[in-house]
Design a protein around this motif. Structure first.
Motif, PDB file in Angstrom:
ATOM      1  N   MET A   1     -14.229   0.627  -5.966  1.00 53.48           N
ATOM      2  CA  MET A   1     -14.209   1.960  -6.361  1.00 53.48           C
ATOM      3  C   MET A   1     -15.344   2.719  -5.517  1.00 53.48           C
ATOM      4  O   MET A   1     -16.607   2.065  -5.754  1.00 53.48           O
ATOM      5  CB  MET A   1     -14.360   2.184  -7.669  1.00 53.48           C
ATOM      6  N   THR A   2     -15.085   3.673  -5.041  1.00 49.54           N
ATOM      7  CA  THR A   2     -16.254   4.759  -4.338  1.00 49.54           C
ATOM      8  C   THR A   2     -16.994   5.259  -5.282  1.00 49.54           C
ATOM      9  O   THR A   2     -16.740   5.753  -6.287  1.00 49.54           O
ATOM     10  CB  THR A   2     -15.647   5.567  -3.152  1.00 49.54           C
ATOM     11  N   SER A   3     -18.483   5.746  -4.930  1.00 43.70           N
ATOM     12  CA  SER A   3     -19.391   6.304  -5.764  1.00 43.70           C
ATOM     13  C   SER A   3     -19.082   7.602  -5.596  1.00 43.70           C
ATOM     14  O   SER A   3     -19.973   8.635  -6.378  1.00 43.70           O
ATOM     15  CB  SER A   3     -20.758   5.915  -5.662  1.00 43.70           C
ATOM     16  N   TRP A   4     -18.585   8.221  -4.759  1.00 46.18           N
ATOM     17  CA  TRP A   4     -18.433   9.667  -4.456  1.00 46.18           C
ATOM     18  C   TRP A   4     -17.780  10.468  -5.609  1.00 46.18           C
ATOM     19  O   TRP A   4     -16.815  10.135  -6.170  1.00 46.18           O
ATOM     20  CB  TRP A   4     -17.607  10.136  -3.284  1.00 46.18           C
ATOM     21  N   PHE A   7     -13.655  11.599  -5.565  1.00 46.22           N
ATOM     22  CA  PHE A   7     -13.325  11.101  -4.281  1.00 46.22           C
ATOM     23  C   PHE A   7     -11.698  11.316  -4.131  1.00 46.22           C
ATOM     24  O   PHE A   7     -11.194  11.697  -3.271  1.00 46.22           O
ATOM     25  CB  PHE A   7     -13.780   9.713  -3.910  1.00 46.22           C
ATOM     26  N   GLY A   8     -11.334  10.630  -5.155  1.00 46.13           N
ATOM     27  CA  GLY A   8      -9.420  10.762  -5.127  1.00 46.13           C
ATOM     28  C   GLY A   8      -9.026  12.065  -5.256  1.00 46.13           C
ATOM     29  O   GLY A   8      -7.963  12.132  -4.413  1.00 46.13           O
ATOM     30  N   ALA A  14      -6.814  16.684   0.713  1.00 44.33           N
ATOM     31  CA  ALA A  14      -6.524  16.585   2.216  1.00 44.33           C
ATOM     32  C   ALA A  14      -5.160  16.080   2.763  1.00 44.33           C
ATOM     33  O   ALA A  14      -4.707  16.607   3.636  1.00 44.33           O
ATOM     34  CB  ALA A  14      -7.621  15.418   2.700  1.00 44.33           C
ATOM     35  N   ALA A  15      -4.777  15.074   1.820  1.00 40.10           N
ATOM     36  CA  ALA A  15      -3.242  14.620   2.152  1.00 40.10           C
ATOM     37  C   ALA A  15      -2.252  15.777   2.135  1.00 40.10           C
ATOM     38  O   ALA A  15      -1.447  16.112   2.804  1.00 40.10           O
ATOM     39  CB  ALA A  15      -2.751  13.595   1.083  1.00 40.10           C
ATOM     40  N   ALA A  16      -2.470  16.955   0.914  1.00 39.14           N
ATOM     41  CA  ALA A  16      -1.669  17.946   0.965  1.00 39.14           C
ATOM     42  C   ALA A  16      -1.903  18.870   2.233  1.00 39.14           C
ATOM     43  O   ALA A  16      -0.949  19.420   2.583  1.00 39.14           O
ATOM     44  CB  ALA A  16      -1.636  18.588  -0.456  1.00 39.14           C
ATOM     45  N   ALA A 253      -5.830   8.486  -2.977  1.00 38.76           N
ATOM     46  CA  ALA A 253      -6.137   9.244  -4.001  1.00 38.76           C
ATOM     47  C   ALA A 253      -5.489   8.913  -5.291  1.00 38.76           C
ATOM     48  O   ALA A 253      -6.044   8.958  -6.413  1.00 38.76           O
ATOM     49  CB  ALA A 253      -5.467  10.721  -3.683  1.00 38.76           C
ATOM     50  N   ILE A 254      -4.172   8.252  -5.222  1.00 39.01           N
ATOM     51  CA  ILE A 254      -3.461   7.795  -6.231  1.00 39.01           C
ATOM     52  C   ILE A 254      -4.485   6.516  -6.967  1.00 39.01           C
ATOM     53  O   ILE A 254      -4.633   6.202  -8.141  1.00 39.01           O
ATOM     54  CB  ILE A 254      -2.167   7.164  -6.140  1.00 39.01           C
ATOM     55  N   ARG A 255      -5.146   5.633  -6.101  1.00 36.26           N
ATOM     56  CA  ARG A 255      -5.899   4.589  -6.472  1.00 36.26           C
ATOM     57  C   ARG A 255      -7.107   5.110  -7.070  1.00 36.26           C
ATOM     58  O   ARG A 255      -7.384   4.442  -8.143  1.00 36.26           O
ATOM     59  CB  ARG A 255      -6.260   3.555  -5.286  1.00 36.26           C
ATOM     60  N   HIS A 256      -7.711   6.223  -6.727  1.00 27.09           N
ATOM     61  CA  HIS A 256      -9.170   6.312  -7.279  1.00 27.09           C
ATOM     62  C   HIS A 256      -9.217   7.607  -8.085  1.00 27.09           C
ATOM     63  O   HIS A 256     -10.166   8.186  -8.629  1.00 27.09           O
ATOM     64  CB  HIS A 256     -10.023   7.020  -5.977  1.00 27.09           C
ATOM     65  N   ALA A 257      -7.993   8.185  -8.540  1.00 29.22           N
ATOM     66  CA  ALA A 257      -7.727   9.128  -9.542  1.00 29.22           C
ATOM     67  C   ALA A 257      -6.595   8.820 -10.582  1.00 29.22           C
ATOM     68  O   ALA A 257      -5.792   7.965  -9.977  1.00 29.22           O
ATOM     69  CB  ALA A 257      -7.712  10.414  -9.021  1.00 29.22           C
ATOM     70  N   GLU A 258      -6.441   9.484 -11.565  1.00 31.91           N
ATOM     71  CA  GLU A 258      -5.400   9.335 -12.510  1.00 31.91           C
ATOM     72  C   GLU A 258      -3.995   9.737 -11.767  1.00 31.91           C
ATOM     73  O   GLU A 258      -4.189  10.750 -10.724  1.00 31.91           O
ATOM     74  CB  GLU A 258      -5.392  10.173 -13.806  1.00 31.91           C
TER      75      GLU A 258
END
Length: 281
Positions: A1-4, A7-8, A14-16, A253-258
């Motif tokens: 998991m990134t500490s930013w 991030f997700g 960005a993807a949108a 994004a889906i991995r790092h956020a709900e």
């Protein structure tokens, strides 16, 4: 998991943004080459690009992951990329990317429900209110009463209804696909990284689309359509930006956020698409 921080969420936006421009190129390609040819070639192109990247970065083409994870991710690709995106691109050719992406703003509803049932992701009241505000803002910004001008100005009611129905199929596919891929990435003893998950999704989508659709068409006619240089150029750009770059960022994004939060930010495409749709159409 990134500490930013967030991030997700940043990756989802960005993807949108990238997919907003992708929608313009896919619309142009589908109108010139046909929806079937576009879907076949975009999935084939994405498979080659992602497979090469997977081989270079991970040293192997196919992941060493549990079968259950592969099947969940594969189901996500079939539902989201083969079925959902195909319906969405067809809606683009009927009612344009602006109206088509409006219906896609409902995708987070399906993601939240499936994530709650299968992932036990219970969002708090603040998150749910935030989702409602974002979805409402997207619809308010896009729908309007002005039919607009240009190529897709004031289409017939039957065409509009059909276009919105197809876009809703795309929304359902995106919503379920987002939840399924998250289950696949984190559901087994081996965590599947976003690049690998994106590759598996595209492979399953490509295989399903070719098995179901190709036998119903003449391959020579599909290949003949690729002689349109402008359409082929638009398809190449859209394939790189869409299933290669944008889909990968959406999986990150889906991995790092709900899943529900990521999907509602991915649903901001209708806002980002306003400017390129105005410039092109």
């Amino acid at each position: 998991m990134t500490s930013w921080p967030h991030f997700g969420e940043v990756m989802a936006l960005a993807a949108a943004f990238i997919f907003a421009w992708t929608a313009i190129f896919f619309t142009d390609a589908a109108r010139r080459l046909g929806t079937t040819a576009v879907n076949l070639m975009r999935l084939l192109g994405a498979t080659v690009l992602l497979g090469g990247t997977q081989l270079i970065l991970n040293g192997r083409l196919w992941p060493d992951a549990p079968l259950a994870s592969i099947l969940w991710i594969g189901a996500s690709g079939i539902i989201g990329l083969a079925v959902g995106d195909s319906a969405l691109f067809r809606s683009f050719t009927l009612i344009g990317p602006r109206r088509g992406m409006l219906a896609m703003a409902t995708a987070p509803v399906f993601t939240v429900v499936v994530a709650w049932l299968l992932l036990d992701e219970s969002l708090g009241l603040q998150a749910l209110l935030g989702i409602a505000v974002v979805m409402g803002g997207v619809m308010l910004a896009v729908v309007g009463k002005d039919p607009g001008g240009g190529t897709f100005a004031d289409p017939a009611r039957a065409v509009v209804m059909r276009g919105y129905a197809l876009a809703m199929v795309g929304a359902v596919g995106q919503g379920f696909g987002a939840a399924f891929v998250k289950i696949g990435m984190a559901g087994g003893t081996v965590t599947v990284d976003p690049l690998t998950a994106t590759f598996v999704r595209v492979v399953f989508a490509w295989a399903a689309y070719w098995l179901v659709v190709v036998p119903r068409h003449r391959p020579a006619a599909l290949l003949h359509s690729l002689r349109d240089r402008r359409g082929t150029r638009s398809l190449a750009i859209a394939t790189f930006l869409g299933p290669y770059v944008s889909v990968y960022l959406s999986i990150v994004a889906i991995r790092h956020a709900e899943a529900g939060v990521a999907q509602v930010l991915l649903g901001a495409v209708p806002i980002f698409v306003l400017a390129p749709a105005w410039l092109v159409y």
